[in-house]
Design a protein around this motif. Structure first.
Motif, PDB file in Angstrom:
ATOM      1  N   UNK A 193       0.859  -1.182   0.000  1.00 19.86           N
ATOM      2  CA  UNK A 193       0.000   0.000   0.000  1.00 19.86           C
ATOM      3  C   UNK A 193       0.895   1.231   0.000  1.00 19.86           C
ATOM      4  N   UNK A 194       0.376   2.322  -0.519  1.00 14.34           N
ATOM      5  CA  UNK A 194       1.135   3.577  -0.513  1.00 14.34           C
ATOM      6  C   UNK A 194       1.072   4.205   0.877  1.00 14.34           C
ATOM      7  N   UNK A 195       1.943   5.174   1.103  1.00 20.06           N
ATOM      8  CA  UNK A 195       1.929   5.840   2.406  1.00 20.06           C
ATOM      9  C   UNK A 195       0.582   6.511   2.696  1.00 20.06           C
ATOM     10  N   UNK A 196      -0.011   7.223   1.750  1.00 27.25           N
ATOM     11  CA  UNK A 196      -1.336   7.778   2.041  1.00 27.25           C
ATOM     12  C   UNK A 196      -2.379   6.706   2.353  1.00 27.25           C
ATOM     13  N   UNK A 197      -2.252   5.550   1.708  1.00 29.74           N
ATOM     14  CA  UNK A 197      -3.194   4.469   2.001  1.00 29.74           C
ATOM     15  C   UNK A 197      -2.999   3.939   3.424  1.00 29.74           C
ATOM     16  N   UNK A 198      -1.758   3.819   3.854  1.00 28.22           N
ATOM     17  CA  UNK A 198      -1.486   3.416   5.233  1.00 28.22           C
ATOM     18  C   UNK A 198      -2.029   4.459   6.210  1.00 28.22           C
ATOM     19  N   UNK A 199      -1.869   5.723   5.865  1.00 29.44           N
ATOM     20  CA  UNK A 199      -2.411   6.781   6.729  1.00 29.44           C
ATOM     21  C   UNK A 199      -3.928   6.666   6.842  1.00 29.44           C
ATOM     22  N   UNK A 200      -4.575   6.321   5.740  1.00 32.73           N
ATOM     23  CA  UNK A 200      -6.019   6.137   5.773  1.00 32.73           C
ATOM     24  C   UNK A 200      -6.425   4.970   6.661  1.00 32.73           C
ATOM     25  N   UNK A 201      -5.664   3.900   6.615  1.00 32.75           N
ATOM     26  CA  UNK A 201      -5.948   2.749   7.473  1.00 32.75           C
ATOM     27  C   UNK A 201      -5.756   3.113   8.942  1.00 32.75           C
ATOM     28  N   UNK A 202      -4.701   3.855   9.232  1.00 28.09           N
ATOM     29  CA  UNK A 202      -4.467   4.268  10.617  1.00 28.09           C
ATOM     30  C   UNK A 202      -5.593   5.152  11.137  1.00 28.09           C
ATOM     31  N   UNK A 203      -6.043   6.099  10.285  1.00 30.20           N
ATOM     32  CA  UNK A 203      -7.147   6.972  10.693  1.00 30.20           C
ATOM     33  C   UNK A 203      -8.425   6.173  10.927  1.00 30.20           C
TER      34      UNK A 203
END
Length: 347
Positions: A83-93
């Motif tokens: 996953x891309x970094x923004x996608x990981x950020x979305x999962x964390x949120x």
């Protein structure tokens, strides 16, 4: 309740981690669905794995189990899992919105730095990374909790990595893990938990691959700080870890079981006296001494003159021997309870 990952120094409850790993099969939508399912089951944390293919693998990496018809090599598979970094950020949120702590095991320094930017509640070091001292040191240097999985290591390797983390002062948990998918009961190794506790003087836990709820509930009886289980949305899901996973419904049972054990352990029962909660039931279930037939006044009571019947709100059955041989001071009808006042004074 405060879980170990929330505040290791004052943890009051076992942290229950739902491990997604690669069950999302490279689908971002599926990854988000797992967060919803794990939160709905009542777990404390969701854990993923962060793979950056070019940073951790080569085309020579063998398959643990050849399961994916769409990937020519294991390296191709890791590429598809990224996953891309923004996608990981979305999962964390998303995890935060659902009240879950967010974890993901890094499998390279590049993955570590990505997760450091995204933000994690702690660092789970996978069994295969326990000798990766660069990764271990970087995780420990953050000061965040470090969780060591021991599935591929003997005590000498675990001793060494524990010492490295200890030098940093970071909170530490050591998890018993058996790298078998699924793990049979004979290989779970729950006996290692008190060994780790005594040897390392730190938090301990169980990373279980048995595909059942039983080891985690048993571990809770040993007052562990963490249990982790793989989760699959369905037994029919695709992927190599499904056979070692619990379903969301089973995760709910696991959570309920662990919390039940915690409540049970926190409320020791004093058995020196009858339990207060049983007082109303004593009258219902215990028995009193009654007349076995109509008995005239003056009867010298024999055993056959008496019966033991419910309710238990009269002279108790235990007094039977003391009543036999006494003389009635008044007449009793059949099934009438015998009371002290009904007996003449002993000579």
């Amino acid at each position: 309740m405060t879980s170990w990952l929330h505040a290791p120094a004052i943890a009051k409850a076992c942290t229950i981690v739902g491990e997604v790993a690669q069950a999302h099969d490279g689908s971002l939508g599926a990854a988000h669905a797992y967060i919803d399912a794990i939160a709905a089951a009542g777990a404390d944390a969701v854990k993923f794995q962060t793979h950056i293919a070019e940073a951790e693998s080569t085309a020579a990496e063998p398959w643990r189990k050849r399961f994916s018809p769409q990937d020519e090599t294991r390296l191709d598979y890791w590429r598809r899992m990224e996953f891309t970094e923004p996608q990981w950020e979305g999962l964390r949120r998303h995890a935060a919105e659902k009240g879950l702590l967010f974890l993901s095991s890094p499998f390279s320094m590049e993955a570590f730095h990505l997760l450091r930017r995204v933000g994690v509640a702690g660092w789970k070091i996978a069994s295969g990374e326990i000798t990766n001292t660069e990764l271990v040191d970087a995780a420990a240097a953050t000061g965040q909790p470090v969780i060591l999985s021991t599935g591929m290591s003997g005590l000498a390797e675990v001793d060494a990595v524990v010492e490295r983390v200890r030098r940093s002062g970071a909170p530490l948990a050591v998890l018993q893990c058996t790298t078998m998918y699924p793990t049979p009961a004979e290989a779970v190794g729950i006996n290692a938990l008190p060994v780790f506790r005594e040897r390392y003087g730190c938090a301990v836990g169980l990373s279980d691959h048995s595909a059942t709820i039983y080891p985690a509930v048993a571990a809770a009886m040993l007052d562990v700080e963490m249990v982790e289980v793989h989760v699959a949305l369905s037994r029919d899901s695709f992927g190599p870890d499904v056979v070692a996973s619990v379903t969301p419904a089973e995760l709910r049972q696991l959570v309920d079981g662990v919390r039940f054990v915690e409540r049970m352990r926190s409320a020791p029962v004093d058995r020196s006296e009858p339990l207060a909660v049983a007082a109303p039931l004593r009258e219902i279930f215990m028995k009193s001494i009654v007349a076995a037939r109509d008995l005239p006044v003056g009867t010298l009571l024999r055993r056959e003159d008496l019966a033991l019947k419910k309710p238990g709100n009269g002279l108790p059955a235990a007094a039977l021997e003391a009543v036999v041989g006494r003389r009635l001071a008044r007449a009793l009808a059949r099934d009438e309870q015998v009371a002290h006042r009904d007996l003449e004074e002993s000579a």
